[in-house]
Design an enzyme around this catalytic site. Sequence first.
Site, PDB file in Angstrom:
ATOM      1  N   GLY A  89       0.805  -1.213   0.000  1.00  0.00           N
ATOM      2  CA  GLY A  89       0.000   0.000   0.000  1.00  0.00           C
ATOM      3  C   GLY A  89       0.843   1.270   0.000  1.00  0.00           C
ATOM      4  N   THR A  90       1.949   1.236   0.736  1.00  0.00           N
ATOM      5  CA  THR A  90       2.818   2.413   0.794  1.00  0.00           C
ATOM      6  C   THR A  90       3.305   2.786  -0.604  1.00  0.00           C
ATOM      7  OG1 THR A  90       3.509   2.002   3.047  1.00  0.00           O
ATOM      8  CG2 THR A  90       5.032   3.254   1.684  1.00  0.00           C
ATOM      9  N   ASN A 167      -6.744   5.542   9.425  1.00  0.00           N
ATOM     10  CA  ASN A 167      -6.202   4.309   9.989  1.00  0.00           C
ATOM     11  C   ASN A 167      -6.076   4.343  11.502  1.00  0.00           C
ATOM     12  OD1 ASN A 167      -4.245   6.350   9.269  1.00  0.00           O
ATOM     13  ND2 ASN A 167      -2.670   4.931   9.966  1.00  0.00           N
ATOM     14  N   GLN A 197      -7.554   1.327   4.389  1.00  0.00           N
ATOM     15  CA  GLN A 197      -8.369   0.894   5.528  1.00  0.00           C
ATOM     16  C   GLN A 197      -9.843   0.755   5.154  1.00  0.00           C
ATOM     17  OE1 GLN A 197      -7.215  -0.263   8.202  1.00  0.00           O
ATOM     18  NE2 GLN A 197      -5.149   0.583   8.409  1.00  0.00           N
ATOM     19  N   HIS A 219      -2.270  -7.031   3.070  1.00  0.00           N
ATOM     20  CA  HIS A 219      -2.218  -7.638   4.412  1.00  0.00           C
ATOM     21  C   HIS A 219      -3.201  -7.038   5.403  1.00  0.00           C
ATOM     22  CE1 HIS A 219       0.324  -4.746   6.885  1.00  0.00           C
ATOM     23  NE2 HIS A 219       0.336  -4.192   5.692  1.00  0.00           N
ATOM     24  N   CYS A 341       5.364   6.287  23.686  1.00  0.00           N
ATOM     25  CA  CYS A 341       5.756   7.276  24.697  1.00  0.00           C
ATOM     26  C   CYS A 341       7.021   8.011  24.305  1.00  0.00           C
ATOM     27  CB  CYS A 341       6.039   6.588  26.022  1.00  0.00           C
ATOM     28  SG  CYS A 341       4.652   5.671  26.611  1.00  0.00           S
TER      29      CYS A 341
END
Lengths: 398, 396
Positions: A89-90, A167, A197, A219, A341
């Site tokens: 997809g990228t 997404n 998505q 995927h 984080c």
Amino acid sequence: MDSRPGGLSHGLKRYSKAMRPIYLDNAASTPVAESVWKAMQPFFAQEYGNPSAKYGAGVRAAEAVERARRKVRRALAAEDHRVVFTGGGTEANNLAVLGAARHRGPGPIWIGATEHASVRVPGKVLAGEGHSVHILPLTDRGDLDQEAALAAIQPDTHVVAHMLVNNEVGTLYDIPRFFAAVRQIAPKAHLHVDCIQALGKLDLDLLQLHADSLAISGHKVHGPKGAGALIVRKDARIAPLILGGPHEDGLRAGTENIGGIVGLAEAVEQAVEHQDEFCASARACRAALEAGLRELPGFYARPSVRSVDSILSVQVPGAPGEVWQHHLEQRDIEVGIGSACQSKSGEKSPALKALGLADDETQHVLRISFSRHSRVEDAQALVNALRELAPHLAEVPA
Amino acid sequence: MREPDLLLIRFGELALKGGNRAAYEKALRQNLRKALREIADVRIQAIHARILAYPSRRGAQMARRAAEVFGVKSVSPAYTVPADADAIEALSKELLDDALLRDQRPRPLTFRVRVKRADKRFPMSSIELERRIADHVLPGHEGLEVSLKEPQLELGVEIRGKQNYVFVERLAGPGGLPVGTSGRALCLLSGGIDSPVAAYLGMKRGLHMGFITFHSFPYIGESAKRKIQDLARAVCRYQGPAQFFVVPFTEAQEAIRDQTPERYRVVLYRRMMNRIASRIAHRQSYKALLTGENLAQVASQTLKNMDLIGRTAEHLVLRPLVGFDKEEIIAVARRIGTFEISNRPELDCCTLFQPKSPVIFGHPEECAAAEAELAIEDLVERAVEGTVIERVDPFD
């Protein structure tokens, strides 16, 4: 002390087939379906011919690729369009945004505010190449501000790229209406929509979306990783990214990944065929989760103007999302998080920031996403686990 | 270019080690053999104050690897040649031309030819042969200035009868002492920049390192542990495989959080880490602990706090970074290839439940009182019992 030769990690359990974790991070990836895996298998060790070769094995390989292409065309109402198989997809998003912009030369480009990095980063690259790149405005509820956007978009705009489904929070954008209006203003612009998505959740049709290209990925719908496609109108003008051969209509050189392509086509077909059942089951899972969260103080499901049922963003109290994630992991429940984080401010989730969350708030987000394997009981198990962990984690400082 | 036929490996400080010299040389040969065998078969030979390595293949790669082995001063890839002045001349020119093409240093470069003639049957004297080679190789290289004293570039020729060879290139080694000759130490490894650099410096002085890390699942995830394992693997490039101890630290951290004053938390985490590391070092025959502690870098690294932390170790604690500035540490981290791994964004157990205002100048009595409620022995023993021993292999 425990000396394990294989280096099986501490705290990491090896899951037997019978005892799988409850997997609720399906927006990240999904398991390959049995039928997909079966369809792919012959094309590695047995049918290994190069589709460009003229002898039997090559012709059989080429036929497999073309059969896959027809399958994708049928499933996505794309009989009149080109299907360009990519390495995921990228790459499909990169090809559309970079390819359309570079074919036209420097000019105005508009990118959605909550795009995936595979659209956002090409936008930055194009800005460096002399294009004037703009971000489409959002309403304060996180929806695309169509009125403001349409007032700003120039008639000579070259490319507009926006996702159909976000997404991270699942927002469903009204792209058909938006692109129809953009088309009126900038008739020569290339309009690209990231449907990665959305596949398997909504009917995809390039013409209905008023788009020139749309990207999908294998995927996310029980297909293989490293396989995606760009569906693109025949008259669209796009410069290829990968050069060195006539493959994929000159838009993507390189010997075809036949196994991946066959798997992708099978997965797309399955996703579209079972779309209604999946949506019904995702709706039930979401309802159970939302109902459960309402009973838990400090937790809330992020409201969205409109969203798909399969992705839900949950704000958690106390400890950062990543700490909740690992505690859930310990209870065999796998979920996604907003921002890690330790990620630097620039890497914090752009979608969450666009929704008005502060850096610190983006760290207190879990992303729950369902697949066709998800059950209402899974959502309930998640609620139960959160309830049990709350006394322990809800007070932990960030 | 053909691959070198042999590597001339010179060692530095070793030569000074008097009575221990034979043992040090043996260790160096063993370390070289282990490091080079990962690439291809190799024969190692000791000759005078040097080591010769005969690669079966991939000699150039082996030369670069040998130049990373502690104890090595320099490595020259060498090429064999028949005992014939014409052949020596021709090969010398070929090697020099190639070396000059790749040498980026500003010109002119000082240069000399040095011939060693062990085989006195060779018909020319060393000086005669040096002149003859220089006359043959120098024309066409205006950027070279002959200088017999400390030249920047030296073409070496050795005539040993059975085997004669020529070399130009000289790869600088890391110096130091062969890993293992100073004993075994256990490095407390975190995901930060400092501790891998400390481990590297320990290796440089002949220590064989094991690694111990503290893992607080489920506050910290598997990817944080993998990062630390990657750091250990990266630094093990300079010593070979090592033990990697993963200590479950959650229970101890929770106990400290719940039963001790907030401001002492970080000091108490570290006191607990030292106790556990010492216990494991004792059971696994490590003779010292080694940490990435640096003086006055963070709150826990004041003299008073380091003293409180160090006292719970039952072993000698080595702190090779104590005199380093952060920039100096980062420079080494970049050079040895750990900096980028350390920069990966991951949680660290030391920052869990971080107090808002940590104690800067801890007091021994206050510290003892702070720990009074903790079941220290139980916590240490359970952490040691739960420790998983893994192995990191730099070439795996």
